[in-house]
Design a protein around this motif. Structure first.
Motif, PDB file in Angstrom:
ATOM      1  N   ASN A 262       0.852  -1.178   0.000  1.00 21.77           N
ATOM      2  CA  ASN A 262       0.000   0.000   0.000  1.00 21.77           C
ATOM      3  C   ASN A 262       0.891   1.231   0.000  1.00 21.77           C
ATOM      4  OD1 ASN A 262      -1.952   1.931   0.263  1.00 21.77           O
ATOM      5  ND2 ASN A 262      -2.714   1.234   2.254  1.00 21.77           N
ATOM      6  N   LEU A 263       1.096   1.805  -1.200  1.00 30.81           N
ATOM      7  CA  LEU A 263       1.935   2.989  -1.376  1.00 30.81           C
ATOM      8  C   LEU A 263       1.035   4.217  -1.400  1.00 30.81           C
ATOM      9  CD1 LEU A 263       4.513   1.775  -4.046  1.00 30.81           C
ATOM     10  CD2 LEU A 263       5.078   2.766  -1.845  1.00 30.81           C
ATOM     11  N   GLN A 264       1.114   5.030  -0.361  1.00 27.02           N
ATOM     12  CA  GLN A 264       0.225   6.169  -0.216  1.00 27.02           C
ATOM     13  C   GLN A 264       0.940   7.480  -0.489  1.00 27.02           C
ATOM     14  OE1 GLN A 264      -1.305   5.810   3.768  1.00 27.02           O
ATOM     15  NE2 GLN A 264      -2.196   3.781   3.382  1.00 27.02           N
ATOM     16  N   GLN A 265       1.910   7.480  -1.413  1.00 25.68           N
ATOM     17  CA  GLN A 265       2.615   8.715  -1.754  1.00 25.68           C
ATOM     18  C   GLN A 265       3.018   8.678  -3.216  1.00 25.68           C
ATOM     19  OE1 GLN A 265       6.117   8.377   0.896  1.00 25.68           O
ATOM     20  NE2 GLN A 265       7.339   8.229  -0.986  1.00 25.68           N
ATOM     21  N   ASP A 266       3.148   9.859  -3.773  1.00 21.73           N
ATOM     22  CA  ASP A 266       3.542   9.988  -5.169  1.00 21.73           C
ATOM     23  C   ASP A 266       5.055   9.955  -5.302  1.00 21.73           C
ATOM     24  OD1 ASP A 266       0.994  10.295  -6.382  1.00 21.73           O
ATOM     25  OD2 ASP A 266       0.901  12.356  -5.614  1.00 21.73           O
ATOM     26  N   GLY A 267       5.484   9.711  -6.526  1.00 21.32           N
ATOM     27  CA  GLY A 267       6.872   9.882  -6.868  1.00 21.32           C
ATOM     28  C   GLY A 267       7.751   8.688  -6.563  1.00 21.32           C
ATOM     29  N   GLY A 268       8.953   8.793  -7.053  1.00 21.80           N
ATOM     30  CA  GLY A 268       9.925   7.734  -6.839  1.00 21.80           C
ATOM     31  C   GLY A 268       9.920   6.704  -7.945  1.00 21.80           C
ATOM     32  N   SER A 269      10.996   5.931  -7.983  1.00 20.77           N
ATOM     33  CA  SER A 269      11.097   4.857  -8.978  1.00 20.77           C
ATOM     34  C   SER A 269      11.351   3.535  -8.280  1.00 20.77           C
ATOM     35  CB  SER A 269      12.222   5.150  -9.977  1.00 20.77           C
ATOM     36  OG  SER A 269      13.488   5.139  -9.342  1.00 20.77           O
ATOM     37  N   GLY A 391      -1.947 -10.222  -2.034  1.00 25.67           N
ATOM     38  CA  GLY A 391      -2.047  -9.849  -3.435  1.00 25.67           C
ATOM     39  C   GLY A 391      -2.491  -8.437  -3.717  1.00 25.67           C
ATOM     40  N   SER A 392      -2.961  -7.697  -2.695  1.00 24.59           N
ATOM     41  CA  SER A 392      -3.405  -6.329  -2.925  1.00 24.59           C
ATOM     42  C   SER A 392      -2.211  -5.418  -3.177  1.00 24.59           C
ATOM     43  CB  SER A 392      -4.196  -5.834  -1.709  1.00 24.59           C
ATOM     44  OG  SER A 392      -4.513  -4.475  -1.857  1.00 24.59           O
ATOM     45  N   LEU A 393      -2.258  -4.671  -4.289  1.00 28.14           N
ATOM     46  CA  LEU A 393      -1.157  -3.775  -4.643  1.00 28.14           C
ATOM     47  C   LEU A 393      -1.764  -2.437  -5.029  1.00 28.14           C
ATOM     48  CD1 LEU A 393       1.887  -4.748  -6.913  1.00 28.14           C
ATOM     49  CD2 LEU A 393       1.146  -2.418  -6.492  1.00 28.14           C
ATOM     50  N   SER A 394      -1.545  -1.421  -4.200  1.00 26.06           N
ATOM     51  CA  SER A 394      -2.144  -0.108  -4.411  1.00 26.06           C
ATOM     52  C   SER A 394      -1.053   0.945  -4.452  1.00 26.06           C
ATOM     53  CB  SER A 394      -3.132   0.201  -3.279  1.00 26.06           C
ATOM     54  OG  SER A 394      -3.660   1.489  -3.427  1.00 26.06           O
ATOM     55  N   ALA A 401       9.382  -0.583 -12.990  1.00 22.72           N
ATOM     56  CA  ALA A 401       9.757  -1.474 -14.091  1.00 22.72           C
ATOM     57  C   ALA A 401       8.893  -2.725 -14.110  1.00 22.72           C
ATOM     58  CB  ALA A 401      11.229  -1.845 -13.971  1.00 22.72           C
ATOM     59  N   LYS A 402       8.481  -3.231 -12.923  1.00 25.56           N
ATOM     60  CA  LYS A 402       7.628  -4.421 -12.864  1.00 25.56           C
ATOM     61  C   LYS A 402       6.640  -4.249 -11.722  1.00 25.56           C
ATOM     62  CE  LYS A 402       9.399  -8.523 -13.387  1.00 25.56           C
ATOM     63  NZ  LYS A 402      10.164  -9.775 -13.087  1.00 25.56           N
ATOM     64  N   THR A 403       5.359  -4.268 -12.040  1.00 24.96           N
ATOM     65  CA  THR A 403       4.300  -4.181 -11.048  1.00 24.96           C
ATOM     66  C   THR A 403       3.458  -5.439 -11.181  1.00 24.96           C
ATOM     67  OG1 THR A 403       4.254  -1.759 -11.294  1.00 24.96           O
ATOM     68  CG2 THR A 403       2.375  -2.795 -10.185  1.00 24.96           C
ATOM     69  N   TRP A 404       3.412  -6.254 -10.112  1.00 22.74           N
ATOM     70  CA  TRP A 404       2.800  -7.584 -10.237  1.00 22.74           C
ATOM     71  C   TRP A 404       2.079  -7.911  -8.935  1.00 22.74           C
ATOM     72  CZ3 TRP A 404       6.131 -12.548 -11.575  1.00 22.74           C
ATOM     73  CH2 TRP A 404       5.272 -13.630 -11.833  1.00 22.74           C
ATOM     74  N   GLY A 405       0.748  -8.064  -9.035  1.00 27.80           N
ATOM     75  CA  GLY A 405      -0.007  -8.375  -7.843  1.00 27.80           C
ATOM     76  C   GLY A 405      -1.270  -9.152  -8.151  1.00 27.80           C
ATOM     77  N   GLY A 406      -2.045  -9.401  -7.082  1.00 30.67           N
ATOM     78  CA  GLY A 406      -3.319 -10.088  -7.273  1.00 30.67           C
ATOM     79  C   GLY A 406      -4.338  -9.164  -7.882  1.00 30.67           C
ATOM     80  N   SER A 407      -4.579  -8.054  -7.197  1.00 34.25           N
ATOM     81  CA  SER A 407      -5.392  -6.968  -7.742  1.00 34.25           C
ATOM     82  C   SER A 407      -4.572  -5.699  -7.652  1.00 34.25           C
ATOM     83  CB  SER A 407      -6.702  -6.816  -6.973  1.00 34.25           C
ATOM     84  OG  SER A 407      -6.441  -6.540  -5.615  1.00 34.25           O
ATOM     85  N   VAL A 408      -4.536  -4.904  -8.761  1.00 35.94           N
ATOM     86  CA  VAL A 408      -3.676  -3.731  -8.836  1.00 35.94           C
ATOM     87  C   VAL A 408      -4.538  -2.486  -8.962  1.00 35.94           C
ATOM     88  CG1 VAL A 408      -1.845  -2.569 -10.108  1.00 35.94           C
ATOM     89  CG2 VAL A 408      -1.829  -5.069  -9.893  1.00 35.94           C
ATOM     90  N   THR A 409      -4.255  -1.496  -8.098  1.00 37.73           N
ATOM     91  CA  THR A 409      -5.008  -0.238  -8.122  1.00 37.73           C
ATOM     92  C   THR A 409      -4.032   0.930  -8.198  1.00 37.73           C
ATOM     93  OG1 THR A 409      -6.765  -1.198  -6.769  1.00 37.73           O
ATOM     94  CG2 THR A 409      -6.671   1.202  -6.908  1.00 37.73           C
ATOM     95  N   ILE A 410      -4.222   1.802  -9.225  1.00 41.23           N
ATOM     96  CA  ILE A 410      -3.415   3.021  -9.365  1.00 41.23           C
ATOM     97  C   ILE A 410      -4.363   4.185  -9.118  1.00 41.23           C
ATOM     98  CG2 ILE A 410      -1.953   4.387 -10.899  1.00 41.23           C
ATOM     99  CD1 ILE A 410      -1.331   1.759 -12.390  1.00 41.23           C
ATOM    100  N   ASN A 411      -4.145   4.897  -8.002  1.00 43.04           N
ATOM    101  CA  ASN A 411      -5.162   5.792  -7.459  1.00 43.04           C
ATOM    102  C   ASN A 411      -4.997   7.262  -7.793  1.00 43.04           C
ATOM    103  OD1 ASN A 411      -6.872   3.968  -5.990  1.00 43.04           O
ATOM    104  ND2 ASN A 411      -5.168   3.676  -4.550  1.00 43.04           N
ATOM    105  N   ASN A 412      -4.013   7.685  -8.557  1.00 48.08           N
ATOM    106  CA  ASN A 412      -3.791   9.108  -8.762  1.00 48.08           C
ATOM    107  C   ASN A 412      -3.560   9.390 -10.234  1.00 48.08           C
ATOM    108  OD1 ASN A 412      -3.500  11.790  -8.044  1.00 48.08           O
ATOM    109  ND2 ASN A 412      -1.331  11.583  -7.509  1.00 48.08           N
ATOM    110  N   ALA A 413      -4.055  10.523 -10.665  1.00 49.96           N
ATOM    111  CA  ALA A 413      -3.960  10.867 -12.085  1.00 49.96           C
ATOM    112  C   ALA A 413      -2.686  11.624 -12.390  1.00 49.96           C
ATOM    113  CB  ALA A 413      -5.171  11.697 -12.498  1.00 49.96           C
TER     114      ALA A 413
END
Length: 801
Positions: A262-269, A391-394, A401-413
Motif C-alpha cells: 500500500n503505497l500512499q505517496q507519489d513519486g519515486g522509482s 495480493g493487494s497492490l495499491s 519497471a515491474k508491477t505484479w499483484g493479485g489486484s492492482v489499483t493506481i489511485n492518482n492521475a
C-alpha cells in the motif's frame, strides 16, 4: 759274649729317608697339578667374563637404538609449542631429561636445538644400560640430531555462520540516528551501487518514522511501515506480511516484495513491486491424499484448472541473485512445518507433478502432539489452487519497471509509468503509461483521460471513462497470469550458552563459590563466597629471553593484587603489569562485586585473547589502541560508555598484534619456523587422525577468536567501534554517536527483544571481512570433533659418545 754287626743298625735310617722323598715328590706333583688346575679355572673364568662383557655391550647398544626410535616417535607427536618448551634452555651443561614410562635401562636428555623459540632440529643424548649392578654392567650413549616438523591439531569447534549481516529477533522501531548495513564501498556519498548494501533479517515488524535514510536491504517477518525518512537507492525490502508507506522521501530503483503493498505517496522509482501468492492444498501424488497447505509463486496449469505449476527458483552464480522465491513454507496437516527449497524441485509442465529432491526440506518445527511422530513430506506432490494469499497492490503516481499483484489499483492521475504490469485479478487505474499489461480479470479506467497502453491483453472486459485504450485487447483467452509468491525471511536464532565457551577462553573472571567457576578452578585457601577471582588458561608468557613459559591457571583472588606465576612456581610479576585500570593506578577487577559486575575504567594495559566474565560488564574507555586483539564473552549486560574506544576481536587484527605481546593466547596462535606468528587453523569437517584437512574446509583463526562481544544479556553502546562479530542474547540500544560494527550482529538470541534506534544508530560493515572471519561461536552451534595431523621427526645424523 757275642757281638752284633754294625751294618745291622744303618739300614733302617736309609728307608726312612726314602719315604720322605716320596712324600715330597708327591706334594710337589700335587702342587703342580693344583697350579695347573687353578690356572685353567682362572683362564676359563676370565674368558667367560670377557664373553659376558662383549655380550653386555651389544645389548646396551641395542637398547640405545631402541631409545632412538622411541624418542623420534615422541618428537613427531609434539606441537610447535611443546617443542619450543622442550628446547628452551636445553644444553650439554643443562640437559633436559625425558622420562620413559615402563622401560628400564634407558636415559634420554635434550642437549641442544637450532632455535629454542621455534626449533626445527633438536639434539638428544640417548643412553642404553644393561646388566645393571652386575660385573657385566655396560652403557652405550648415542648422540642424535633430529629434524622435526610439528604436527597440527584442532580442538573441538562449535561454529555457525550468520544468516544475514544483522539478525534481530523482535520488532525494530527506527526513529533517528543511522541504520546502515554495508558490504562493499562504504562511501555513503555514493551509495547507489546495490553491492554496497548487505541484508538484515528482522523477526517482527519494522517501523521507520522521522529517521534518516536507511542504507540497507533485508527482510522482515512482520509488516514494514515507512512514514518518514527514506531508504537508499537500490534497496531491496522484503516482508512476509505487508508494506504501508507514506511521507517518505522519494526512493530510487527500490524493490518491494511482500504479501500486499500500500503505497500512499507519489513519486519515486521502483525496480519491482511484487505482492501476493497462490494458496494451494498439497497432495501426495501417489495416494491422492491431501497432506499439507502452502502459499507459492507460479501459475495454474490452465485458466480452468486448479492444478498449480509452482515456480522453480534459480540462482545466478555470478551475482548470487535468486529468481522466484527460494523457499516456501509447507504446513503439514498435523502441524509440522517444513521449509521447501525451491531450487531442488522439478515440475512436470504437462501434469503439474512436483518431484522433491533429497535434501530439499528443512524442518522448521514439529507437531504439537508429543505422542505422534511428525509427518514427512512425500517426494511426489500435486498442488491445487484454493485462492490468493494477499495480493493487494495499491499505488499513486510512480515509475515501476515491474508491477505484479493479485489486484492492482493506481489511485492518482499523475504522470506514472509502468513498464510491465501483471495482475492475477482485476486492475483499476487512473491515467498512466503502461508498456505491457497482462491480466486475468477486468480493467476499470478512472479520471476522464485514457491511459496509454502499448501492449495490453486481459481475459476480462474494460469499463469506465473514457473509452477503452487503443492498445488494450479484451477477452484474450491466451492470458494466464500467475503470482510471484511471498518471501521467506530467515530469522531463526539459537539460544546461546556462554558457559560452554569458557574452556576456549583465556581469562575467566568469576565470583568465588559460583556455578560459573571453571571446572578445574577448585578451592582457594582464604577465599570467601563472592570474592572476585581470575582463572587463566591457554596462555603463555614471553620472558625477557624471548622464551615462552606457561602461565599457571591460579585461580587468583582479586581482593588484593595477585602475583602471576608460571607452572614451575616462578613469579611473573603483579597483575597490574598486564591488566592496568584506573589510568594505570590499579589492577583490573579490583573493585568487582557480584551485585555490580566488572567495571574496566581508564584501562591502560590489557592482554589479547578471549575474556570470559560472569555478570555485568562496563567498559568506560580503553587503552590507546583500544582493546586490540581482545574479545569479550559474558553472562550479563554489556555497557560501552560514552568515553568511546574500540574492541577488536583477536582474529580481526593481525597475528602479530594478537600473538606478539608479552602474554600469548596459545590456543589462538601458532609459532612458525621463522619465528613469526600465525593464527591457528581448524577444519569444518571431521578428519581422520593423521589425515590433512581439505583446503576448502580449512579455516584460519578459531571461531571464538572472531567474536568481539558475546553475551546472554543486552548491549548498550555509545559511539564505539566494534571489529568482530556480535551476538546478543537480548536487546541492543544506542546513544550518542553511531556504533560501527565490522562483522555480523545477532540480537535476541535467547529472548525475543524489540529494538529502538534513535540517537546514534547502528552501522554494520562487512567490507573486508573474510570468509574465515564470518564463522561465529556462541556455545549453541554446529560441532566438529577435535582433529589432528601427524608431525614428522627424522634422524639427521648420530654418533657414539
Amino acid at each position: 759274649m757275642s757281638c752284633i754287626p754294625q751294618q745291622m743298625f744303618s739300614r733302617p735310617a736309609a728307608r726312612k729317608q726314602a719315604g720322605l722323598a716320596t712324600i715330597l715328590i708327591l706334594v710337589l706333583v700335587g702342587l703342580l697339578l693344583s697350579t695347573v688346575v687353578l690356572g685353567s679355572m682362572n683362564y676359563i673364568r676370565a674368558a667367560q667374563a670377557q664373553q659376558m662383557s662383549v655380550h653386555s655391550v651389544t645389548q646396551a647398544q641395542m637398547k640405545g637404538w631402541t631409545g632412538v626410535e622411541i624418542v623420534r616417535q615422541y618428537l613427531a607427536g609434539l606441537s610447535s609449542t611443546d617443542l619450543a618448551t622442550l628446547a628452551n634452555g636445553a644444553s650439554t651443561t643443562a640437559p633436559k631429561s625425558l622420562t620413559f614410562t615402563g622401560i628400564t635401562g634407558l636415559l634420554a636428555q635434550v642437549v641442544g636445538s637450532d632455535n629454542a623459540a621455534a626449533p626445527t632440529q633438536i639434539t638428544v643424548d640417548i643412553t642404553g644400560n644393561t646388566s645393571i649392578n652386575t660385573p657385566a654392567e655396560s652403557k652405550s650413549t648415542i648422540r642424535v640430531v633430529y629434524q622435526i616438523s610439528p604436527g597440527s591439531s584442532t580442538t573441538q569447534q562449535n561454529w555457525r555462520t550468520p544468516k544475514s549481516a544483522i539478525v534481530m529477533n523482535g520488532n525494530v522501531n527506527y526513529t533517528g540516528g543511522g541504520f546502515q548495513i554495508l558490504s562493499g564501498n562504504v562511501n555513503l556519498d555514493d551509495p547507489n551501487n546495490p553491492q554496497d548494501m548487505s541484508d538484515f533479517a528482522i523477526g517482527g515488524n519494522l517501523s521507520v518514522s522521522s529517521g534518516t535514510q536507511i542504507v540497507a536491504s533485508g527482510c522482515t517477518k512482520g509488516t514494514i511501515t515507512l512514514s518518514g525518512g527514506g531508504i537508499a537507492a537500490n534497496s531491496r525490502l522484503y516482508s512476509e506480511q505487508d508494506f504501508i508507506i507514506s511521507q517518505m522521501s522519494a526512493p530510487s530503483n527500490v524493490t518491494l516484495w511482500g504479501r500486499s503493498i500500500n503505497l500512499q505517496q507519489d513519486g519515486g522509482s521502483y525496480t519491482a513491486l511484487l505482492a501476493g501468492a497462490l494458496a494451494v492444498n498439497v497432495f501426495d501424488n501417489s495416494t491422492g491424499t491431501q497432506v499439507a497447505t502452502a502459499n507459492v509463486g507460479g501459475t495454474r496449469l490452465s485458466q480452468t484448472s486448479t492444478i498449480v505449476l509452482p515456480s522453480i527458483a534459480t540462482t545466478d552464480s555470478s551475482t548470487g541473485v535468486t529468481t522466484n522465491p527460494a523457499s516456501v513454507v509447507v504446513t503439514m496437516t498435523d502441524g509440522t512445518n517444513y521449509l521447501l527449497d525451491m531450487t531442488k524441485i522439478t515440475v512436470d509442465s504437462a501434469t503439474g507433478v512436483v518431484t522433491v529432491a533429497s535434501g530439499a526440506t528443512d524442518k522448521l518445527n514439529s507437531n504439537t502432539n508429543s505422542s505422534s511422530s511428525d509427518m514427512a513430506l512425500p517426494n511426489s506432490l500435486l498442488m491445487r489452487y484454493t485462492g490468493v494469499y494477499g495480493g493487494s497492490l495499491s499505488t499513486l503516481s510512480l515509475t515501476s519497471a515491474k508491477t505484479w499483484g493479485g489486484s492492482v489499483t493506481i489511485n492518482n492521475a499523475g504522470v506514472g509509468t509502468h513498464t510491465n504490469l501483471w495482475a492475477f485479478g482485476d486492475v483499476s487505474m487512473y491515467p498512466t503509461s503502461v508498456t505491457t499489461l497482462r491480466g486475468n480479470g477486468n480493467l476499470t479506467g478512472n479520471g476522464g483521460n485514457s491511459a496509454t497502453i502499448s501492449d495490453g491483453r486481459i481475459r476480462g472486459s474494460y469499463s469506465g471513462s473514457p473509452a477503452k485504450p487503443s492498445g488494450l485487447t479484451v477477452a484474450a483467452t491466451d492470458v494466464n497470469v500467475g503470482l510471484y509468491g511471498v518471501p521467506y525471511c530467515e530469522t531463526r536464532v539459537q539460544p546461546i550458552a556462554v558457559k560452554s565457551m569458557q574452556g576456549a577462553a583465556n581469562y575467566v573472571f568469576y565470583f568465588y563459590g559460583s556455578s560459573n567457576a571453571p571446572a578445574n578452578a577448585g578451592t582457594v585457601t582464604g577465599a570467601s563466597t563472592d570474592d572476585p577471582m581470575l582463572y587463566i588458561q591457554n596462555v603463555q608468557l614471553k620472558n625477557s629471553s624471548g622464551v615462552l613459559v606457561n602461565v599457571a591457571p591460579g585461580p587468583y583472588s582479586l581482593k588484593t593484587e595477585p602475583t602471576l606465576k608460571d607452572t614451575n612456581g616462578n613469579s611473573l610479576g603483579g597483575l597490574k603489569t598486564y591488566m592496568a585500570c584506573s589510568w594505570g593506578n590499579k589492577y583490573c577487577g579490583y573493585d568487582a562485586t557480584k551485585a555490580n559486575g566488572w567495571t574496566l575504567s581508564g584501562t591502560t594495559q590489557f592482554p589479547t585473547g578471549v575474556v570470559w566474565m560472569e555478570g555485568a560488564v562496563d567498559l568506560n574507555g580503553g587503552p590507546t589502541a583500544g582493546y586490540l586483539g581482545t574479545g569479550f564473552v559474558g553472562t550479563g549486560n554489556v555497557t560501552l560508555e560514552s568515553n568511546t574506544s574500540s574492541i577488536t576481536a583477536p582474529n580481526f587484527t593481525t597475528a602479530a598484534n594478537t600473538c606478539g605481546g608479552t602474554l600469548v593466547p596459545s590456543n589462538l596462535c601458532s609459532k612458525q619456523s621463522d619465528g613469526s606468528w600465525a593464527f591457528t587453523t581448524w577444519c569444518t569437517t571431521t578428519v581422520s587422525s593423521g589425515q590433512s584437512c581439505p583446503s576448502a574446509n580449512t579455516i584460519t583463526g578459531q571461531a571464538i577468536g572472531n567474536m568481539a562481544i558475546v553475551t546472554e544479556g543486552s548491549l548498550s553502546a555509545a559511539g564505539w567501534a566494534v571489529n568482530g562479530n556480535v551476538v546478543l542474547g537480548q536487546s541492543i540500544s544506542t546513544s550518542g554517536s553511531s556504533v560501527v560494527i565490522t562483522g555480523s550482529l545477532t540480537v535476541g538470541a535467547n529472548k525475543k527483544s524489540d529494538t529502538t534506534i534513535s540517537q546514534g544508530g547502528i552501522k554494520v560493515v562487512l567490507s573486508g571481512v573474510t570468509s574465515s572471519q564470518g564463522y561465529i561461536q556462541d556455545g549453541s552451534t554446529t560441532t566438529v570433533p577435535s582433529t589432528s595431523t601427524t608431525g614428522t621427526a627424522k634422524m639427521l645424523w648420530s654418533r657414539y659418545l
